[in-house]
Design a protein around this motif. Sequence first.
Motif, short mmCIF file in Angstrom:
data_model
loop_
_atom_site.label_atom_id
_atom_site.label_comp_id
_atom_site.label_asym_id
_atom_site.label_seq_id
_atom_site.Cartn_x
_atom_site.Cartn_y
_atom_site.Cartn_z
N ALA A 167 -0.91 5.22 4.59
CA ALA A 167 -1.18 3.90 4.32
C ALA A 167 -1.62 3.20 5.83
CB ALA A 167 -0.39 3.18 3.51
N ASP A 168 -2.19 2.24 5.95
CA ASP A 168 -2.56 1.30 6.87
C ASP A 168 -1.49 0.33 6.99
OD1 ASP A 168 -3.82 -0.11 5.54
OD2 ASP A 168 -5.73 -0.23 6.63
N PRO B 157 -5.70 -6.37 2.50
CA PRO B 157 -5.76 -5.28 1.59
C PRO B 157 -5.05 -4.13 2.21
CG PRO B 157 -7.86 -6.29 1.96
CD PRO B 157 -6.87 -6.92 2.66
N VAL B 158 -4.88 -2.83 1.57
CA VAL B 158 -4.22 -1.73 2.23
C VAL B 158 -5.10 -0.51 1.99
CG1 VAL B 158 -2.20 -0.05 1.79
CG2 VAL B 158 -2.04 -2.36 2.00
N THR B 159 -5.40 0.34 2.84
CA THR B 159 -6.19 1.24 2.74
C THR B 159 -5.54 2.78 2.78
OG1 THR B 159 -8.03 0.32 3.68
CG2 THR B 159 -8.30 2.68 3.61
N LEU B 160 -5.57 3.58 1.77
CA LEU B 160 -5.03 4.82 1.95
C LEU B 160 -5.65 6.03 2.24
CD1 LEU B 160 -3.25 4.48 -1.86
CD2 LEU B 160 -2.32 3.56 0.32
N SER B 161 -5.44 6.94 3.06
CA SER B 161 -6.17 7.97 3.57
C SER B 161 -5.64 9.37 3.54
CB SER B 161 -6.71 7.67 4.92
OG SER B 161 -5.54 7.67 5.71
N PRO C 278 10.82 6.21 -0.11
CA PRO C 278 10.32 5.63 1.08
C PRO C 278 8.67 5.68 1.09
CG PRO C 278 11.13 7.83 1.73
CD PRO C 278 11.68 7.53 0.31
N SER C 279 8.22 6.61 0.10
CA SER C 279 6.76 6.72 0.37
C SER C 279 6.05 5.79 -0.60
CB SER C 279 6.28 8.22 -0.18
OG SER C 279 7.05 9.21 0.72
N ARG C 280 6.30 4.52 -0.48
CA ARG C 280 5.79 3.39 -1.10
C ARG C 280 5.34 2.24 -0.50
NH1 ARG C 280 5.99 3.26 -6.60
NH2 ARG C 280 7.02 5.15 -7.69
N VAL C 281 4.27 1.66 -1.06
CA VAL C 281 3.57 0.58 -0.35
C VAL C 281 3.89 -0.90 -1.36
CG1 VAL C 281 1.51 -0.88 0.35
CG2 VAL C 281 1.76 1.81 1.07
N ARG C 282 4.63 -1.89 -0.62
CA ARG C 282 4.84 -2.64 -1.62
C ARG C 282 3.68 -3.63 -2.11
NH1 ARG C 282 7.47 -7.81 -0.83
NH2 ARG C 282 7.15 -7.51 1.70
N ILE C 283 3.82 -4.14 -3.08
CA ILE C 283 2.79 -5.30 -3.85
C ILE C 283 3.36 -6.58 -3.95
CG2 ILE C 283 1.14 -5.83 -5.69
CD1 ILE C 283 1.05 -2.76 -6.48
N ASP C 284 2.81 -7.63 -3.44
CA ASP C 284 3.25 -8.87 -3.55
C ASP C 284 2.18 -9.86 -3.67
OD1 ASP C 284 4.98 -11.27 -3.47
OD2 ASP C 284 5.63 -10.84 -1.34
#
Length: 597
Positions: free
Chosen positions: A160-161, A170-174, A86-92
Amino acid sequence: MDNQRNLLLAVVLCGLLLLGWDAGTRYFYPEPAPAARVEGAAIPNDQVGTGADGGAAPTRTREGGLTDPVAIAEEKKDLVTSLASPSRVRIDAPEIAGSINLVGARIDDITLKTHRQAVDKDSGPVRLFSPQGTPAQQFAQFGWVGEGVAVPDATTLWQADGTVLTQAKPVTLSWDNGQGQLFRIKLSIDAQYMITADQSVSNTGAGPVVVRPFATVNRTSATASADTWNVQSGPIGAFGDSVDFGTDYDDLAETGKVTPEGRTGWIGFTDIYWLSALIPQDGSNPAADFRSLGNNIFRADVIYQPVTVPAGKVFSRSTRLFAGAKESDVLDGYQDAGITKFGFAIDWGWFRWFEKPIFWLLSSLFGLVGNFGLAIILLTVIIRGAMFPIAQKQFKSMASMKAIQPKMKALQERYKDDKQKQQQEIMALYKTEGVNPLAGCLPLLLQIPVFFALYKVLILSIEMRHQPFILWIKDLSAPDPAMILNLFGLLPFTPPAFLGIGVLAVLLGITMWMTFKLNPTAMDPMQQQIFNIMPWILMFVMAPFAAGLLVYWVTSNILTLAQQSYLYSKHPQLRAQANKDKEDAALVATRGGKKKP
């Protein structure tokens, strides 16, 4: 007797050529040995990891990818487990799909939407990146090295936001280290294969901190394409004013670390069709090097200079990641946008000034007719048409030389005891008759770079990959699958490369034999036997090459036959001389190799 011995020797040498072709290739271009363990110097290994034990390097194919069935099965199993997290951000994005691992902020899951793994339309997209620890691991990571400050590492769980990275969003990781420093990585992606990572540090602590941003590409050589004398596979980059093609995985495994000289324009790893590369921020001067981490794992590093971030300030650094197909127009577009020599990621070689126009023409013809095989045929016709005036000049020179043969023989007989005087008189004869003895050779020399350039275009062009032609030819970038020894696929085995004779290879041998028969016959029996055997030797040698190359060569041979027939009709003295040469050769053969006066 001498002729029989010479013929036997020729047959033996040709047999050695066939049997030793594959062995010679493996000798001069051996597979990499297991790499020795080398520790990273600037980036701690717990930041990037080294993956599972890769063991000895497997056999590499032309396109690359896993070849061991056990490794392939393990890769599929590992992907199911890793990508289910679940600790993933999808790329499309338009050209890229995949995901980002929030543990370690790794881009480790990338597939290419418009490129399939195999010819079958249901084979699935090409997978370029795989998570660490899988048999096909390849990933990119962005992070920091700190001095007296807590920085994120390979086990850090980022926030991730957003849930999907798209071209429009875009996606920002913090990550907050709890000591007054907030680390961010803003990821954005364009319409093709470029991901931009903006790394920033916000210092809300009481004092300054020193950080050093970095970016890496980590990969196994188990999935690398074959590295040959004319196609680079392995470390690559633009350093100073040139692109470095001189380092391969063997070199890197032996030395442990390679630091190229000159300012880094970009750095990464290449296969014949795919590229993963880091592009540092414009105006920066980072340290960049390649490293061997052991177990067939290699890494390309971009490490920026240390920066002091005062209290209450924000520091940012931007790095781009290219992960995609080496499509010429795409790479050239990025180069035009400011990435140094990015189009040279395709190993065009010395004749690139010929190759680029030929590639443009081939692509244009493909767009016009919609069939890459027909485009190759049309391109061959155009090139041979452009070369026709040169061939005509060559035949004219041959005709002129034939016309003065009696006078030359008379001079040779008259001055047979004075070679210097003989040469002077012959040169005077050339001048008087207006004949240039080199005119017949120059056209051949001019054609060499053009035809070699076409050869390079056909083997490097990803646009030819998985392109069908007619009937059984489903992929022009692969060898002809219709092999005679396995009854065109009816028998369940694949012949060795040097015996994999297909229909196109047979056509190549026949058409080349016909062109040799049309040429004037060599008077020397040994030369004549070599000419008789050579087309069939080339049939074996060329059989493993891409079908597109054989389509080109067969078409070229057919055009040569037509061209020679036409030129012989324009120069009947050459036809008459060719027939006389054949009659003389037959007479010599019947008399045991001796021609009577």
